[in-house]
Design a protein around this motif. Structure first.
Motif, PDB file in Angstrom:
ATOM      1  N   VAL A  38      12.281  -8.389   3.123  1.00  0.00           N
ATOM      2  CA  VAL A  38      13.861  -8.281   2.551  1.00  0.00           C
ATOM      3  C   VAL A  38      13.413  -9.041   1.392  1.00  0.00           C
ATOM      4  N   LYS A  40      15.682  -9.388  -1.609  1.00  0.00           N
ATOM      5  CA  LYS A  40      17.046  -9.593  -2.285  1.00  0.00           C
ATOM      6  C   LYS A  40      16.910 -11.084  -2.678  1.00  0.00           C
ATOM      7  N   TYR A  44      13.894 -14.229  -1.974  1.00  0.00           N
ATOM      8  CA  TYR A  44      15.091 -15.214  -1.308  1.00  0.00           C
ATOM      9  C   TYR A  44      14.061 -16.998  -2.867  1.00  0.00           C
ATOM     10  N   LEU A  87      21.263  -3.057   0.346  1.00  0.00           N
ATOM     11  CA  LEU A  87      22.083  -3.578   1.349  1.00  0.00           C
ATOM     12  C   LEU A  87      23.355  -3.462   0.604  1.00  0.00           C
ATOM     13  N   ARG A 139      31.618  -7.904   8.188  1.00  0.00           N
ATOM     14  CA  ARG A 139      31.392  -8.149   7.446  1.00  0.00           C
ATOM     15  C   ARG A 139      30.976  -6.599   6.267  1.00  0.00           C
ATOM     16  N   MET A 166      22.418   1.711  10.368  1.00  0.00           N
ATOM     17  CA  MET A 166      21.756   0.655  10.508  1.00  0.00           C
ATOM     18  C   MET A 166      23.138   0.239  11.238  1.00  0.00           C
ATOM     19  N   HIS A 168      23.691  -5.429  11.431  1.00  0.00           N
ATOM     20  CA  HIS A 168      23.456  -6.022  10.963  1.00  0.00           C
ATOM     21  C   HIS A 168      23.829  -7.100  12.128  1.00  0.00           C
ATOM     22  N   ASN A 203      16.831  -8.404  12.090  1.00  0.00           N
ATOM     23  CA  ASN A 203      16.423  -9.379  10.735  1.00  0.00           C
ATOM     24  C   ASN A 203      15.288 -10.115  10.956  1.00  0.00           C
ATOM     25  N   SER A 204      15.223 -11.338  10.587  1.00  0.00           N
ATOM     26  CA  SER A 204      13.871 -11.692  11.546  1.00  0.00           C
ATOM     27  C   SER A 204      14.721 -12.486  12.885  1.00  0.00           C
ATOM     28  N   ARG A 219      14.609  -5.844   9.735  1.00  0.00           N
ATOM     29  CA  ARG A 219      14.554  -6.290   8.374  1.00  0.00           C
ATOM     30  C   ARG A 219      14.068  -7.789   7.856  1.00  0.00           C
ATOM     31  N   PRO A 220      12.991  -8.295   8.887  1.00  0.00           N
ATOM     32  CA  PRO A 220      12.665  -9.956   8.419  1.00  0.00           C
ATOM     33  C   PRO A 220      12.672 -10.262   6.603  1.00  0.00           C
ATOM     34  N   GLY A 221      13.443 -11.384   6.858  1.00  0.00           N
ATOM     35  CA  GLY A 221      13.439 -12.019   4.823  1.00  0.00           C
ATOM     36  C   GLY A 221      12.716 -13.643   5.222  1.00  0.00           C
ATOM     37  N   ALA A 222      13.620 -14.038   5.318  1.00  0.00           N
ATOM     38  CA  ALA A 222      13.618 -15.582   6.053  1.00  0.00           C
ATOM     39  C   ALA A 222      12.467 -16.013   6.542  1.00  0.00           C
ATOM     40  N   TYR A 351      17.308 -21.072   3.901  1.00  0.00           N
ATOM     41  CA  TYR A 351      17.274 -20.163   2.960  1.00  0.00           C
ATOM     42  C   TYR A 351      18.006 -20.914   2.021  1.00  0.00           C
TER      43      TYR A 351
HETATM   44  C1  LIG Z   1      19.515 -11.267   4.339  1.00  0.00           C
HETATM   45  C2  LIG Z   1      19.636  -9.754   5.281  1.00  0.00           C
HETATM   46  C3  LIG Z   1      18.826  -9.566   6.350  1.00  0.00           C
HETATM   47  C4  LIG Z   1      17.211 -10.479   6.152  1.00  0.00           C
HETATM   48  O1  LIG Z   1      18.313 -11.457   7.110  1.00  0.00           O
HETATM   49  P1  LIG Z   1      16.479 -12.537   7.862  1.00  0.00           P
HETATM   50  O2  LIG Z   1      17.610 -13.538   8.295  1.00  0.00           O
HETATM   51  O3  LIG Z   1      16.277 -13.205   6.177  1.00  0.00           O
HETATM   52  O4  LIG Z   1      15.618 -12.065   8.197  1.00  0.00           O
HETATM   53  C5  LIG Z   1      17.992  -8.000   6.696  1.00  0.00           C
HETATM   54  N1  LIG Z   1      19.588  -7.477   6.945  1.00  0.00           N
HETATM   55  C6  LIG Z   1      20.683  -7.756   6.298  1.00  0.00           C
HETATM   56  C7  LIG Z   1      21.395  -6.568   6.406  1.00  0.00           C
HETATM   57  C8  LIG Z   1      20.813  -8.477   5.180  1.00  0.00           C
HETATM   58  O5  LIG Z   1      21.786  -8.669   4.805  1.00  0.00           O
END
Ligand SMILES: *Cc1c(COP(=O)(O)O)cnc(C)c1O
Length: 367
Positions: A38, A40, A44, A87, A139, A166, A168, A203-204, A219-222, A351
């Motif tokens: 991720v 976006k 980050y 997203l 959301r 998908m 979240h 997510n992470s 879908r990891p981001g942070a 974040y």
């Molecule tokens: C931002 C986001 C992620 C990543 O989340 P992290 O907590 O940063 O890993 C994954 N999926 C969706 C839908 C998000 O909005």
């Protein structure tokens, strides 16, 4: 004018090798599932144009951003076989631009699905997309009512090739939270109502809930950027960010001298004050006034008084007289205090610290 790290007012160092190593660690945890990234909000705040290609070179082929514009900008930096997902889905009227740029939407609502299906009909070909369901966050994604309507109407997804179903997670960083299992169950039930497709939930933090939360794609981001994925547990991720601010001026003040806007700090003893060239316009949040610290070597220097737009003031009394001079660098994020520790000082999360980092730093990428 490009800023040279050796003279810049503040330097942000981003360790791309650490990001790649974090991605590999997460990928190893999810076994046969694919691991996306991720990226976006400009990865980050760390620079999607640098992070994206580094992860693509390591084998990542699924990228998520929030907006179409982010996707279009990112695509230029990625190999042709990488998928970029948006997203938020298309804003009404932007659907054709997704197709023109080869960007895939996450369809979150009945109207988004309808518009995508109509475009597929006009173009007379199937169009790929992710369909998101809301499994308990309220959301984004189809709610229970919309999901039933989509499931009941065989025409509703005509021409839509569902690449993934998908959802979240709302509470995944808190492993003991009962919402995690409840969302997983609702997600599985929702999948059964939609065309058979691979699934993506975690997510992470969701990755650390274990294999039954991994499905086909995570879908990891942070965590890629070094933020701790699990509340109350040691952080397995490698730190990614180092932030140093430069001292502009130092001064000795008498006991009782007020410091900064609103005279928000006064000391009962004489003190040594160092003014550093980072402020809330650089993402050093105003809420850190009188609460955060910087470090010089092994010495903690409390941030005293309010955070200004461009500066902070530190109490450097613990250091010998000429230890800090104009041009000295103090550590704001680094070995002594990671992103999460800084966030904790002003009641926010890693974040927000990362995505707030401003555009004035000399950025130095290491790999
Ligand atoms: C931002 C986001 C992620 C990543 O989340 P992290 O907590 O940063 O890993 C994954 N999926 C969706 C839908 C998000 O909005």
């Amino acid at each position: 004018m490009s800023r040279r790290p050796d003279t810049a007012s503040a330097v942000l160092t981003i360790d791309l090798a650490a990001i790649v190593s974090n991605w590999r660690l997460l990928k190893a945890r999810v076994g046969r599932a694919d691991c996306a990234a991720v990226v976006k909000a400009d990865a980050y705040g760390l620079g999607a144009a640098r992070v994206g290609p580094a992860l693509a070179a390591a084998g990542c082929r699924h990228f998520f951003v929030a907006h179409l514009e982010e996707a279009v900008a990112l695509k230029r930096h990625l190999p042709a076989d990488a998928s970029v997902f948006v997203l938020h889905g298309p804003t009404p009227g932007s659907e054709a631009e997704f197709v023109a740029h080869g960007v895939l939407p996450v369809l979150n609502s009945r109207p988004q699905i309808d518009a995508w299906r109509r475009l597929a009909h006009v173009l007379d070909r199937a169009l790929a997309a992710i369909v998101q369901v809301d499994s308990g966050m309220a959301r984004l994604g189809l709610d229970a009512h919309e999901l039933r309507a989509v499931a009941a109407d065989r025409q509703s997804l005509l021409g839509v090739r569902v690449a993934y179903v998908m959802s979240h997670l709302a509470c995944a960083e808190n492993q003991g939270h009962s919402a995690n299992a409840a969302q997983r169950e609702r997600f599985i039930a929702a999948r059964r109502m939609l065309p058979m497709a691979p699934a993506t939930l975690a997510n992470s933090s969701g990755i650390f809930l274990g294999p039954d939360h991994h499905f086909d794609l995570v879908r990891p981001g942070a965590a890629l950027y070094g933020v701790a994925p699990v509340t109350g547990a040691p952080n397995p991720m490698r730190p990614v960010v180092r932030l140093e601010g430069r001292v502009i001026q130092t001064r000795e003040i008498a006991a009782g001298t007020p410091v900064g806007y609103g005279h928000a700090w006064q000391c009962g003893r004489p003190a040594r004050i160092a003014t550093v060239s980072v402020g809330y316009a650089d993402g050093w949040l105003r809420g850190m006034g009188n609460r955060a610290s910087a470090w010089f070597g092994g010495t903690e220097l409390p941030l005293v008084g309010r955070v200004s737009m461009d500066t902070i003031t530190l109490d450097a009394s613990a250091l010998p007289e000429h230890a800090l001079v104009p041009g000295s660098m103090v550590e704001l994020i680094g070995e002594r205090q990671g992103v999460d520790a800084v966030a904790a000082r002003c009641d926010t999360i890693g974040y927000e610290i990362l995505t707030s980092l401003g555009g004035r730093y000399a950025r130095s990428y290491v790999d």
